[in-house]
Write an enzyme that holds these catalytic residues in place. Structure first.
Site, PDB file in Angstrom:
ATOM      1  CB  SER A 224       5.053  42.435 -12.565  1.00 55.02           C
ATOM      2  OG  SER A 224       5.606  43.143 -11.482  1.00 55.02           O
ATOM      3  CD  GLU A 343      -1.709  45.826 -10.114  1.00 58.95           C
ATOM      4  OE1 GLU A 343      -1.022  44.827  -9.822  1.00 58.95           O
ATOM      5  OE2 GLU A 343      -2.034  46.111 -11.277  1.00 58.95           O
ATOM      6  CG  HIS A 446       1.221  42.615  -8.713  1.00 53.33           C
ATOM      7  ND1 HIS A 446       1.234  43.587  -9.691  1.00 53.33           N
ATOM      8  CD2 HIS A 446       2.445  42.031  -8.750  1.00 53.33           C
ATOM      9  CE1 HIS A 446       2.412  43.592 -10.292  1.00 53.33           C
ATOM     10  NE2 HIS A 446       3.169  42.659  -9.736  1.00 53.33           N
TER      11      HIS A 446
END
Length: 540
Positions: A224, A343, A446
């Site tokens: 990320s 995600e 995610h």
């Protein structure tokens, strides 16, 4: 409470001093945060550039937490990092150092936050092990290197590698652009969080041999925001030569904020905290300055807080990281760029209404959350044609995923693939394996790849379920990371062949219970979102 060591601590220090051949001196303690994991109570010591430090041997791995790689930034707020001052005696490196100032679970933090952590199988043995440096997520706003998911012990044991995690300045402290105010001391203020990373990597290179590693074989990896920081480092002249490989997970930085937009955000931040000038900003407490992170960003379609991130300042960052091309200075660095299939279920999945959408309610919710200026009716019609079995909620999560971070991954992959013949290869992956937690509703969400590449699938916070499938996939993915760090190629004997990403094939490894290589696995989605220009969210 007195800062003086207890009698037991003093006796242990005297013993250590004799064992290491040091004169008796005051023990320098480093700031503590979360408690570390299980120990076997055998302490170990090394000398770093600031002085002697004491770590701990834990389940066969030497662990040093809270090692200083820079001075307290509170004394030079918004300025580039400075080296840590040397200390006398033996400094404890047994507890994590403070995180950067921030809200949420990691807060409130401290401006004295330039700390890193090291896990290594051996010390100073000439082993020349690959060194893996992890950059944490949380965008450019939150997070630290002390999350249990980032514990490097399992990677050390599996691959005979050195693992490093770190903290650095975030949000307004690391990315508030004050260059437009005219004071040359603050010309780099919009990127000092990135310069902290440069200084950390310099420290790692300088000390690699001390911790049994190879200074010429450093891999940066991050998820990320950590991946976005890596993409930015690849375009920063100051970072050139500090790492030899890069592995990013659900984190891209195609464009940086322009100086005009960054200066406008700085003005909004100053107004939000009631600071009429730079002097007022410097007088504020960290808590007062953090109020700037809660100001609304007028450039975003969603109602969200002020964007802080790298700035195209012509001082630290002279080009956009991956636009209009991949950075030339990093063309020789092998790279892995990955994402997860679902995600947005990690954050949009927290709203039960998103699992109960109908074809009537989907368009309005999609328009609000896809962050791409396409007609919802066009998006929905395309998804219904590509995936006729999808429910409205499945279309919602797929489209928001494709319109957000996945699109940036495609941009970076294509840019790398277009580089001149002779450039280092790039590998693409997509995590398709669905976590069984919460009745499987989050699927491949995610952050799910973090515990898998760290081989920490059994950690409670991993949300993998901890079953046989999770551990098997963790062995495959952590093995690929270790192979990549060792040789620049992620292939290893326990997985099917993973070919580099090229145009027009766009080869992508789909990590699952049975992983496989597929050409352009989401071609229809790629073509749909390719109809509109890509600009990194928050950078316009």
């Amino acid at each position: 409470m007195s800062d003086a060591p207890s009698d037991l601590t003093r006796r242990r220090f005297l013993c250590d001093s004799a064992r290491w051949g040091l004169a008796t001196a005051t023990v320098a303690s480093l700031p503590a945060a979360a408690a570390p994991g299980p120990r076997d109570d055998r302490q170990v010591g090394v000398r770093v550039r600031g002085g002697r430090v004491r770590g701990q041997r834990e389940q066969g791995v030497h662990v040093f937490r809270g090692l200083r790689y820079g001075a307290d930034t509170g004394a030079y707020r918004f300025q580039p990092p400075r080296r840590e001052a040397p200390w006398r005696g033996i400094a404890d490196a047994l507890e994590y150092g403070a995180a950067a100032p921030q809200g949420g679970a990691e807060g409130p933090g401290s401006e004295d936050c330039l700390f890193l952590n090291v896990w290594t199988p051996a010390l100073g043995d000439g082993g020349r092990r690959p060194v893996l440096v992890y950059l944490h997520g949380g965008g450019f706003n939150n997070g630290s290197g002390s999350d249990p998911l980032y514990d490097g012990s399992a990677l050390c044991r599996r691959g005979d590698v050195v693992v490093v995690t770190l903290n650095h300045r975030l949000n307004a402290f690391g990315y508030l652009y004050l260059g437009a105010l005219g004071d040359p001391r603050y010309a780099a203020s919009g990127n000092v969080g990135q310069l902290d990373l440069v200084q950390a990597l310099q420290w790692v290179r300088e000390h690699a041999a001390v911790f049994g590693g190879d200074a010429g074989n450093i891999t940066v990896f991050g998820q990320s925001g950590g991946g976005a920081k890596i993409a930015t480092l690849m375009a920063m002249p100051a970072a050139q030569g500090l790492f030899q490989r890069a592995w990013t997970m659900s984190g891209q930085q195609v464009t940086a904020a322009g100086p005009r937009a960054a200066a406008q955000r700085a003005a909004i931040a100053m107004q939000a905290v009631g600071a009429p000038d730079l002097a007022a900003l410097l007088r504020m407490s960290p808590h007062e300055l953090l109020a700037a992170t809660r100001a609304r960003d007028p450039s975003r379609v969603e109602d969200t807080s002020l964007y802080f991130g790298p700035v195209l300042d012509e001082v630290v960052l002279p080009i956009h990281p991956f636009w209009p091309q991949a950075p030339r200075q990093s063309a020789g660095i092998p790279m892995v760029i990955g994402n997860t299939h679902d995600e947005t279920r990690a954050f949009l999945g927290n709203d039960p209404a998103n699992f109960a959408l109908t074809w009537d309610t989907l368009p309005a919710q999609l328009e609000k959350q896809q962050f791409v200026d396409l007609l919802p009716s066009t998006v929905i019609a395309t998804y219904r044609r590509l995936y006729p079995h999808y429910t409205p909620s499945e279309v919602f999560f797929a489209a928001t995923t494709a319109g957000r971070s996945w699109r940036g991954a495609v941009e970076e992959l294509d840019a790398r693939a277009r580089q001149a013949t002779g450039a280092a290869p790039t590998w693409a992956y997509q995590l398709d394996w669905r976590s069984p937690v919460e009745d499987g509703r989050l699927r491949a969400f995610h952050t799910l790849d973090i515990p898998l590449v760290f081989d920490n699938a059994g950690v409670p916070a991993a949300r993998t379920g901890g079953g046989a499938q999770a551990h098997a996939l963790a062995a495959t993915m952590s093995g690929a990371l270790i192979a990549f760090a060792r040789s620049g190629d992620p292939n290893h004997a326990a997985m099917s062949h993973w070919a580099p990403y090229t145009l027009p094939r766009r080869q992508t490894m789909l990590f699952d219970q049975h992983s496989q290589l597929v050409d352009d696995p989401r071609a229809g989605e790629r073509l749909l979102y390719g109809k509109v220009p890509f600009v990194q969210r928050g950078t316009q």
